[in-house]
Write an enzyme that holds these catalytic residues in place. Structure first.
Site, PDB file in Angstrom:
ATOM      1  N   LYS A 283      -7.463   9.691 -16.831  1.00 34.97           N
ATOM      2  CA  LYS A 283      -6.850  10.462 -17.928  1.00 34.97           C
ATOM      3  C   LYS A 283      -5.879   9.584 -18.725  1.00 34.97           C
ATOM      4  CE  LYS A 283      -7.235  14.900 -15.737  1.00 34.97           C
ATOM      5  NZ  LYS A 283      -6.731  15.606 -14.581  1.00 34.97           N
TER       6      LYS A 283
ATOM      7  N   THR B  57     -13.546  -7.875  -1.062  1.00 30.89           N
ATOM      8  CA  THR B  57     -12.721  -6.787  -0.532  1.00 30.89           C
ATOM      9  C   THR B  57     -13.663  -5.726   0.043  1.00 30.89           C
ATOM     10  OG1 THR B  57     -12.671  -5.256  -2.407  1.00 30.89           O
ATOM     11  CG2 THR B  57     -11.238  -7.186  -2.558  1.00 30.89           C
TER      12      THR B  57
ATOM     13  N   GLU C 238       0.850  -1.195   0.000  1.00 30.53           N
ATOM     14  CA  GLU C 238       0.000   0.000   0.000  1.00 30.53           C
ATOM     15  C   GLU C 238       0.881   1.238   0.000  1.00 30.53           C
ATOM     16  OE1 GLU C 238      -3.277   0.886  -0.343  1.00 30.53           O
ATOM     17  OE2 GLU C 238      -2.432   2.885  -0.071  1.00 30.53           O
TER      18      GLU C 238
ATOM     19  N   ASP D 144       5.424   2.392  -3.235  1.00 30.45           N
ATOM     20  CA  ASP D 144       4.782   2.494  -4.543  1.00 30.45           C
ATOM     21  C   ASP D 144       5.139   1.237  -5.324  1.00 30.45           C
ATOM     22  OD1 ASP D 144       4.138   3.058  -7.252  1.00 30.45           O
ATOM     23  OD2 ASP D 144       4.166   5.185  -6.774  1.00 30.45           O
TER      24      ASP D 144
ATOM     25  N   ASP E  63      -6.992   1.897  -8.514  1.00 37.07           N
ATOM     26  CA  ASP E  63      -7.344   3.273  -8.892  1.00 37.07           C
ATOM     27  C   ASP E  63      -7.432   3.373 -10.416  1.00 37.07           C
ATOM     28  OD1 ASP E  63      -7.318   3.961  -6.234  1.00 37.07           O
ATOM     29  OD2 ASP E  63      -5.264   4.695  -6.249  1.00 37.07           O
TER      30      ASP E  63
HETATM   31  N1  SAM Z   1      -7.888  -3.291  -2.661  1.00 34.93           N
HETATM   32  C1  SAM Z   1      -8.726  -2.558  -1.718  1.00 34.93           C
HETATM   33  C2  SAM Z   1     -10.167  -2.956  -1.882  1.00 34.93           C
HETATM   34  O1  SAM Z   1     -10.512  -3.560  -2.906  1.00 34.93           O
HETATM   35  O2  SAM Z   1     -10.975  -2.695  -0.974  1.00 34.93           O
HETATM   36  C3  SAM Z   1      -8.510  -1.050  -1.853  1.00 34.93           C
HETATM   37  C4  SAM Z   1      -8.920  -0.421  -3.159  1.00 34.93           C
HETATM   38  S1  SAM Z   1      -8.462   1.303  -3.263  1.00 34.93           S
HETATM   39  C5  SAM Z   1      -9.538   1.946  -4.485  1.00 34.93           C
HETATM   40  C6  SAM Z   1      -6.906   1.253  -4.143  1.00 34.93           C
HETATM   41  C7  SAM Z   1      -5.702   1.280  -3.219  1.00 34.93           C
HETATM   42  O3  SAM Z   1      -4.539   1.083  -3.990  1.00 34.93           O
HETATM   43  C8  SAM Z   1      -5.509   2.612  -2.485  1.00 34.93           C
HETATM   44  O4  SAM Z   1      -5.403   2.379  -1.105  1.00 34.93           O
HETATM   45  C9  SAM Z   1      -4.224   3.184  -3.092  1.00 34.93           C
HETATM   46  O5  SAM Z   1      -3.489   3.966  -2.177  1.00 34.93           O
HETATM   47  C10 SAM Z   1      -3.499   1.921  -3.507  1.00 34.93           C
HETATM   48  N2  SAM Z   1      -2.541   2.127  -4.607  1.00 34.93           N
HETATM   49  C11 SAM Z   1      -2.811   2.721  -5.797  1.00 34.93           C
HETATM   50  N3  SAM Z   1      -1.703   2.753  -6.570  1.00 34.93           N
HETATM   51  C12 SAM Z   1      -0.722   2.151  -5.858  1.00 34.93           C
HETATM   52  C13 SAM Z   1       0.660   1.873  -6.114  1.00 34.93           C
HETATM   53  N4  SAM Z   1       1.241   2.259  -7.265  1.00 34.93           N
HETATM   54  N5  SAM Z   1       1.369   1.239  -5.173  1.00 34.93           N
HETATM   55  C14 SAM Z   1       0.793   0.860  -3.989  1.00 34.93           C
HETATM   56  N6  SAM Z   1      -0.510   1.099  -3.692  1.00 34.93           N
HETATM   57  C15 SAM Z   1      -1.261   1.733  -4.609  1.00 34.93           C
END
Ligand code: SAM
Length: 217
Positions: free
Chosen positions: A122, A193, A69, A96, A118
């Site tokens: 864009k 989830t 995360e 990341d 996410d």
């Molecule tokens: N997987 C969980 C669920 O389904 O309930 C959370 C979904 S949430 C929309 C997406 C998560 O991915 C966020 O907490 C975001 O911070 C994390 N995230 C997005 N891009 C990421 C990256 N490049 N590396 C690590 N975490 C990332």
């Protein structure tokens, strides 16, 4: 998901025994040094608050799970849950996922979960989408030969994009559904989830694919 900045979350993460600090130093050593066993390693990228990963870990004590995360404020919630659940087969990394190949060695990972990633709507941000070809090539570096990536979302545009990326990235589509919860085969053993529960309760359909490199050389 981005929660309000929570004061002290970085300190809690730094002190928690459930998070792995300097994860690059564990490359190739996760089983032996982090988990102290030879069980397979499965990771969730973009874990959010981590309930999916912890539910899976409880159901499968002979598999090691690593949750990744990016944001401290979100990871803090997962740590708080893990403090209550104390699952021995769960660890977290705050990072990341762009740098994932610095943290795991070739073939060190058995399976990768992407859940409700996410969307980065864009076009110029397409490379940041976790099922993009750029990320698939990073997963290629760490996933064992017959390992799979499983991706779930309720976002049709992101799912269509993800499907289009599979072939150009040199991967193979093993299974796909546009309505997971009404697909008896793919829904068998499904662990929901936090986002899945929220969006399916609003009536959204859940899409899922499983991809591998079976067809590639
Ligand atoms: N997987 C969980 C669920 O389904 O309930 C959370 C979904 S949430 C929309 C997406 C998560 O991915 C966020 O907490 C975001 O911070 C994390 N995230 C997005 N891009 C990421 C990256 N490049 N590396 C690590 N975490 C990332």
């Amino acid at each position: 998901m981005r929660l309000r900045n929570i004061a002290g979350s970085r300190e809690v993460i730094a002190e928690s025994t459930f998070t792995v600090k300097d994860p690059e130093t564990k490359k190739g050593l996760w089983k032996k040094e982090v988990f102290g066993n030879s069980n397979p390693i499965r990771i969730e990228i973009g874990m959010g608050k981590g309930r999916f990963l912890m539910d899976l870990a409880e159901l499968n004590p002979d598999i090691n799970y690593v949750g990744i995360e990016k944001y401290s404020s979100v990871l803090l919630r997962a740590i708080q849950k893990q403090e209550q659940r104390q699952l021995p087969n769960v660890k977290f990394i705050r990072m990341d996922a762009e740098d994932i190949a610095d943290v795991f060695a070739p073939s060190e990972v058995d399976k990768i979960y992407l859940n409700f990633s996410d969307p980065w709507p864009k076009d110029r941000h397409a490379k940041r989408r976790l099922p993009s070809r750029e990320f698939l090539s990073r997963y290629d570096k760490i996933l064992k030969k017959d390992g799979v990536v499983e991706f779930k979302t309720d976002n049709k545009d992101l799912f269509d994009f993800a499907l289009e990326e599979v072939e150009p990235a040199g991967w193979t589509l093993d299974a796909v559904t546009y309505d997971l919860h009404n697909d008896p085969v793919m829904n068998e053993g499904n662990v929901m989830t936090e986002y899945e529960e929220k969006f399916s309760s609003l009536g959204n359909q859940i899409y899922k694919y499983i991809v591998s490199r079976k067809g590639s050389n």
